[in-house]
Motif scaffolding. Sequence first.
Motif, PDB file in Angstrom:
ATOM      1  N   GLN A   1      13.646  31.397  14.974  1.00  0.00           N
ATOM      2  CA  GLN A   1      13.958  30.332  14.020  1.00  0.00           C
ATOM      3  C   GLN A   1      15.144  29.509  14.511  1.00  0.00           C
ATOM      4  OE1 GLN A   1      15.116  31.691  10.123  1.00  0.00           O
ATOM      5  NE2 GLN A   1      14.825  29.687   9.206  1.00  0.00           N
ATOM      6  N   GLN A   2      16.178  30.152  14.980  1.00  0.00           N
ATOM      7  CA  GLN A   2      17.348  29.441  15.488  1.00  0.00           C
ATOM      8  C   GLN A   2      17.023  28.625  16.728  1.00  0.00           C
ATOM      9  OE1 GLN A   2      20.236  32.507  16.108  1.00  0.00           O
ATOM     10  NE2 GLN A   2      20.623  32.796  13.928  1.00  0.00           N
TER      11      GLN A   2
ATOM     12  N   SER B   1      14.544  35.787  13.433  1.00  0.00           N
ATOM     13  CA  SER B   1      15.806  35.054  13.321  1.00  0.00           C
ATOM     14  C   SER B   1      16.130  34.285  14.594  1.00  0.00           C
ATOM     15  CB  SER B   1      16.943  36.024  12.993  1.00  0.00           C
ATOM     16  OG  SER B   1      18.168  35.350  12.951  1.00  0.00           O
ATOM     17  N   THR B   2      15.968  34.928  15.762  1.00  0.00           N
ATOM     18  CA  THR B   2      16.286  34.232  17.012  1.00  0.00           C
ATOM     19  C   THR B   2      15.275  33.123  17.298  1.00  0.00           C
ATOM     20  OG1 THR B   2      15.093  35.856  18.374  1.00  0.00           O
ATOM     21  CG2 THR B   2      17.461  36.217  18.032  1.00  0.00           C
TER      22      THR B   2
END
Length: 72
Positions: free
Chosen positions: A9-10, A6-7
């Motif tokens: 991807q962000q 998630s981090t």
Amino acid sequence: MILTASTIQQAVGCSAAVAAQWAQPLTDACTAFGISTPKRVAAFRAQVGHESASLTRTVENLNYGAQGMADT
């Protein structure tokens, strides 16, 4: 510091699948090279994302000549 999909991807703007594929190798690189503070991790993710076109390129583009390198 553990990087999650998630981090990643962000930070780099890649798909969730690509981020998941790279989460462990990037975490391992952080551990191996002492990238452990939030600022260093952020800089590392930004640089990796930039240099790899959001984790879509893993081979250097050698489409340039000697004059182009000299100009740079």
